[in-house]
Enzyme design. Sequence first.
Site, PDB file in Angstrom:
ATOM      1  N   HIS A   1      80.138  -7.396  14.180  1.00 42.22           N
ATOM      2  CA  HIS A   1      80.373  -7.696  12.795  1.00 42.22           C
ATOM      3  C   HIS A   1      80.508  -9.009  12.275  1.00 42.22           C
ATOM      4  CE1 HIS A   1      81.774  -5.819   9.087  1.00 42.22           C
ATOM      5  NE2 HIS A   1      82.546  -4.913   9.765  1.00 42.22           N
TER       6      HIS A   1
ATOM      7  N   ASP B   1      76.742  -6.748   8.596  1.00 39.33           N
ATOM      8  CA  ASP B   1      77.521  -6.016   7.688  1.00 39.33           C
ATOM      9  C   ASP B   1      77.443  -4.365   7.758  1.00 39.33           C
ATOM     10  OD1 ASP B   1      78.361  -8.637   6.658  1.00 39.33           O
ATOM     11  OD2 ASP B   1      76.998  -8.421   4.985  1.00 39.33           O
TER      12      ASP B   1
END
Length: 450
Positions: A423, A427
């Site tokens: 992450h 995204d």
Amino acid sequence: MATYQFKLPDIGEGIAEAEIVAWHVKVGDRVEEDQQLADMMTDKATVEMESPVAGTVKSLAGEVGDQVAIGSVLVEIETDADVGADTPIASQEGTETRFDGERVDSVAMGDGAVAPTPAQEEALPALTVAEASAPSERQAQPEVEARSPVQPAEERPSTALGTSETHAHVLASPAVRQRARDLGIDLAQVRTASDRVRHSDLDAYLLYNGGQLSTRGAAPRQDEQIKVVGLRRKIAENMQEAKRRIPHFALVEEFDVTALEDARAMMNRDRGSNPKLTLLPFLITALTRALAEWPMINATYDDEANVVTRHGAVHMGMAAQTPSGLMVPVIRNAERLSIWQLASEIARLSDAAKTGKATREELSGPTFTISSLGPMGGIASTPVISPPQVATIAVNKVEEKVVPLNGELEIRKRMNLSLSCDHRVVDGWDAASFLQALRPLIENPLRLLA
């Protein structure tokens, strides 16, 4: 006589030390030239060490699991004559090799049968005679003595539900009796609507009384301690580092693979000398095309330098289960290979990994990894990313499902793909878009063959 020092050679660029994963000799063994001495591991590659001289093993560098520095002495061999290689040295005081003793112990423990000692052999017949002795009143009844005496009911061993032996007067088939014995059920305790106990009566008894049954499971196992060494230790270290440093998130999407499975079956029927196709070559082809559209997923992240490298080529890591543990051989430039070429490369690398013959280069440098457990793949999974990669995908099992299609219900073959992403770099929208880019490629295999 001379002592030859076999020093650990440089077995990989940039490697400072290697781990002992197996000894093939012990102190006191006679070895010949080119005989295998030990297996050493660097990263995930195992290298065999062979003796350059003949002689007798004098000392070993350590135990399985120990790290040995490049250039340090691995084995000392006492040769019959001066070999003129390394400098002869005196015996090292305090050097001890316990691995030799452990091997002897393990061999001794390998056979569960233990031979009786002479004293035990003498005691055994005496015990048998003592047990066979009968009271004088039995001697007058030889026919009764020949049978096993029947215990009075109050002396029979019992459980919370009654005795483990069924009463002879209870009517039941041999199969029902055997099942009752296996479950530890006294048939006299089972209620039945007829004059005979049936399987359905045992089922009802288990339903209401099963919690009280005596346990008759597998034989208990002894505790055992297993030293984490070699590839298993590397896996443990890598997985711990991955979960510690990478904030994972996972996304699972379902795909219709009915047409893809039909195309695969058709190609396998006419494959000639080509290897048999699995789903993996098709999926890798689809992944390489989708990764070209979403390069932030085919990337590596140097989190110390804060630099993300988006790779043009797809070096596809392929998780493979081996007898030693999980290994990840790499298909170089997978985007350039046809489906048949991918199938050949998958077979070659899988065999190399399982036999321990994969080279260091074949086990390093993936930019994206795929793993598949075939029919055992589960419904969904959360694969762990191996740094410095930023994503990995797992293939789950194919299942037939009833799905609505054009206003009607049809049986279709469906499969989930589970994508894990870093992450810090990827995204959620990127991950979802990447999976949707795969859909037309997977569900319409003609696009893959074009």
